[in-house]
Design an enzyme around this catalytic site. Structure first.
Site, short mmCIF file in Angstrom:
data_model
loop_
_atom_site.label_atom_id
_atom_site.label_comp_id
_atom_site.label_asym_id
_atom_site.label_seq_id
_atom_site.Cartn_x
_atom_site.Cartn_y
_atom_site.Cartn_z
N GLU A 166 0.74 -1.14 0.32
CA GLU A 166 -0.12 0.09 0.11
C GLU A 166 0.83 1.17 0.09
O GLU A 166 0.84 2.08 1.01
CB GLU A 166 -0.91 -0.13 1.10
CG GLU A 166 -1.94 -1.19 1.21
CD GLU A 166 -3.01 -1.06 2.34
OE1 GLU A 166 -2.84 -0.25 3.22
OE2 GLU A 166 -3.97 -1.76 2.33
N GLU A 364 -4.94 -8.84 0.41
CA GLU A 364 -5.80 -8.40 1.84
C GLU A 364 -6.98 -8.29 1.36
O GLU A 364 -7.30 -7.70 0.49
CB GLU A 364 -5.11 -7.03 2.22
CG GLU A 364 -3.72 -7.18 3.18
CD GLU A 364 -3.53 -5.96 3.82
OE1 GLU A 364 -4.28 -5.17 4.34
OE2 GLU A 364 -2.31 -5.71 3.99
C1 BGP Z 1 -4.41 -2.07 5.70
C2 BGP Z 1 -3.21 -2.19 6.04
C3 BGP Z 1 -2.92 -2.96 7.11
C4 BGP Z 1 -4.15 -3.21 8.31
C5 BGP Z 1 -5.29 -2.98 7.45
C6 BGP Z 1 -6.63 -2.85 8.40
O1 BGP Z 1 -4.50 -0.85 5.14
O2 BGP Z 1 -2.19 -2.92 5.05
O3 BGP Z 1 -1.63 -2.91 7.64
O4 BGP Z 1 -4.03 -2.49 9.29
O5 BGP Z 1 -5.41 -2.00 6.66
O6 BGP Z 1 -6.64 -1.51 8.88
P1 BGP Z 1 -6.91 -1.04 10.40
O7 BGP Z 1 -6.03 -1.66 11.13
O8 BGP Z 1 -6.86 0.40 10.33
O9 BGP Z 1 -8.33 -1.44 10.75
#
Ligand code: BGP
Length: 461
Positions: A166, A364
Site C-alpha cells: 500500500e 488483503e
Molecule cells: C491495511 C493495512 C494493514 C491493516 C489493515 C486494516 O490498509 O495494510 O496494515 O492495518 O489495513 O486496517 P486497520 O488496522 O486500520 O483497521
C-alpha cells in the site's frame, strides 16, 4: 462445490512486522517511526499499547506456524522490519534479525507454507525519517541497498517478493492527513514521496533481476474503486480524479511503467511537479512488476465538488471531489467501513481489461470488528459468522472474475491473528485466530479459522 478454485490456488493471510512481531526494542533493533511516535505520544492513537506489545510473533512464531497449518494456510505474507535487519537503516546488518527471519522462512517451508516477503509495510527506520523519509533521494538509495541485502540473504528460498505494501498509505498518512509520523500536510512533499516510492520499487526490481534468482517480484497496492454519484459528467470526472490520485498513481507505473498523462497534467498544473533525475523515468519504464497483490477493503463514493474550495485551506486531493454517503449502502456494523463485495470484481476486471491481465492475487481482504469478545460462544471460541459471510461474498465475486478470465492466483485475508493496528491498537480485531492480550497473548482459533481450513482443504466452498 459451488465455487471451486484451481489447483495450487494460494490460501493464506497477510501480516506486517510492526503489527505482530513485538520485541520492538530487542537487541540491536533500531527504532522506526512507530516506536518513536508511540514513545513520544502514546495516547495519540495507540490507547497506551505500543509496538513492543504487538502479538509476540517474534517469540511464538513456531506455534503460530502450527496454527497457520490448522487454519489451512498454504502461503503466508509477512514483512521484514527494515530497522530490525539494518538498525541504522543503512549499513551494518543485525545478525539476530537474520537468524529470526531465517528461522521463520525455514519453519514455514518445513510446514508446506509458501513464504511471501514484503519489504516495506509503513515502518520507516527513524534514522531514515530523520533524513527526510520517502521525500529524500538518499532514502531511496538506502532502501535499494536494504532490498538487495534481503535478496542476498533470503533469495535462495523466497519465490515471491513485494517491494511495498500500500505505497499510497504512507503518502496519505505522513504527508496529507496526519495519521503516520511526522503527520505533515503538504501536497508537494506528498508528490515527491510518492514518486520516490515508485522509483524505489523499480530500482529494487532492477537489482532483483540482475541477481538472476528464480522468483517473482511484485508490489501490493490497495485499490479503492471510485464510483461516481451519477453519470453526470462532473460526477464522473470527480470519480476519475480520485481514481487517478489514489489508485492509478501507483498502479500504472508499477504495471505499465508510466504515469497516466492526465495525472501528470493535474500535478504540473498545480505546481507540484516532483524532482526527477535523469534516467529515473527509464528505470521505472523498464522495471515493472511480474505479480500484482491487491488489497481491497472498501470503495470510494465520489461526487463533484459542490462548493468552491477555500483557496487558503491546505491543498488535499479532496480539492477535486467530495465524498457522499450512498443511500442504502451496506456498512460493517462493527467497525464502520462500507462493505461492497462487487467492488472486488470490478477492480479485477479492470486489471484484465486495462492492465494486460497481469497475474494477480487478493493480498488483503478482511473485516475488522470492535469488542469481538461479545461473540464468544459456549465452547469459548469466537463465533464470527459475519466474517465467514464477508469472505464468502467476496470470494463469489473473485470466482466470477476468474470465470471471466482474470488471472487470480490466490486469496489472502487480513489477517492470520488479531494484531496491532496503526490507528487504534487492538480495538478492531481481524484475525482468523484471536489473541487475548490480558491472558498472556493466548491464541484461540475462531470459527472463521476453522471455516478457512475447510475452504483451503476443499479448494473452494
Ligand atoms: C491495511 C493495512 C494493514 C491493516 C489493515 C486494516 O490498509 O495494510 O496494515 O492495518 O489495513 O486496517 P486497520 O488496522 O486500520 O483497521
Amino acid at each position: 462445490l459451488d465455487y471451486p478454485f484451481p489447483k495450487g490456488f494460494w490460501w493464506g493471510s497477510a501480516s506486517s512486522a510492526t503489527q505482530m512481531e513485538g520485541a520492538a526494542s530487542l537487541g540491536e533493533k533500531g527504532p522506526n517511526i512507530w516506536d518513536y511516535w508511540y514513545e513520544t505520544e502514546p495516547n495519540r492513537f495507540f490507547q497506551g499499547v505500543g509496538p513492543e506489545h504487538t502479538s509476540q510473533f517474534y517469540d511464538q512464531y513456531k506455534s503460530d506456524i502450527q496454527l497457520m497449518k490448522e487454519t489451512g494456510h498454504n502461503s503466508f505474507r509477512f514483512s521484514i522490519s527494515w530497522s530490525r535487519l539494518i538498525p541504522n537503516g543503512d549499513g551494518a546488518v543485525n545478525a539476530e534479525a537474520v537468524q529470526f527471519y531465517n528461522n521463520v522462512i525455514d519453519e514455514l517451508i518445513k510446514n508446506d507454507i509458501e513464504p511471501f516477503i514484503n519489504l516495506f509495510h509503513f515502518d520507516m527506520p527513524l534514522s531514515m525519517q530523520e533524513i527526510g523519509g520517502w521525500e529524500s533521494r538518499a532514502v531511496v538509495e538506502a532502501y535499494v541497498r536494504y532490498a538487495q541485502k534481503c535478496f542476498e540473504l533470503f533469495g535462495d528460498r523466497i519465490k515471491y517478493w513485494f517491494t511495498h505494501n500500500e505505497p499510497v498509505v504512507p503518502v496519505e498518512g505522513q504527508y496529507l492527513y496526519g495519521f503516520h509520523y511526522p503527520a505533515l500536510c503538504d501536497f508537494k512533499k506528498a508528490v515527491q514521496a510518492a514518486f520516490h516510492e515508485v522509483l524505489a520499487s523499480a530500482k529494487a526490481i532492477e537489482s532483483y533481476k540482475k541477481m538472476n534468482l528464480s522468483g517473482k517480484i511484485g508490489i501490493i497496492i490497495n485499490l479503492t474503486p471510485s464510483y461516481p454519484r451519477s453519470q453526470h459528467p462532473m460526477d464522473v470526472e470527480a470519480a476519475n480524479r480520485a481514481d487517478l490520485l489514489f489508485n492509478r498513481s501507483f498502479l500504472d507505473p508499477s504495471v505499465k511503467g508510466t504515469f497516466p498523462e492526465e495525472l501528470i497534467e493535474l500535478i504540473d498544473q498545480e505546481g507540484f511537479t516532483p524532482i526527477i533525475a535523469g534516467g529515473d523515468l527509464e528505470t521505472i519504464k523498464e522495471n515493472t512488476v511480474s505479480l500484482l497483490g491487491i488489497n481491497y477493503y472498501q470503495p470510494r463514493r465520489v461526487k463533484a465538488k459542490e462548493h468552491v474550495p477555500n483557496p487558503s485551506a491546505p491543498f488535499l486531493p479532496e480539492r477535486y471531489f467530495d465524498y457522499y454517503e450512498m443511500h442504502g449502502r451496506k456498512m460493517n456494523p462493527y467497525r464502520g467501513w462500507e462493505i461492497y463485495e462487487k467492488g472486488i470484481y470490478d477492480l479485477l476486471m479492470n486489471i484484465k481489461n486495462n492492465y494486460d491481465n497481469i497475474d494477480c492475487f487478493i493480498a488483503e481482504n478482511g473485516m475488522g470488528v470492535e469488542n469481538e469478545g461479545r461473540f464468544i460462544g459456549e465452547d469459548g471460541i469466537i463465533e464470527d459468522d459475519y466474517r465467514i459471510d464477508f469472505y464468502k461474498e467476496h470470494l463469489k465475486w473473485v470466482h466470477k472474475a476468474m470465470e471471466e478470465g482474470v488471472n487470480v492466483k490466490g486469496y489472502h485475508v487480513w489477517t492470520f491473528m488479531d494484531n496491532w493496528s496503526w490507528l487504534n491498537a487492538y480495538k478492531n480485531r481481524y484475525g482468523l485466530v484471536s489473541v487475548k492480550l490480558e491472558d498472556d497473548y493466548k491464541r484461540t482459533i475462531k470459527k472463521s479459522g476453522k471455516w478457512f481450513k475447510n475452504l483451503s482443504s476443499n479448494n473452494g466452498f
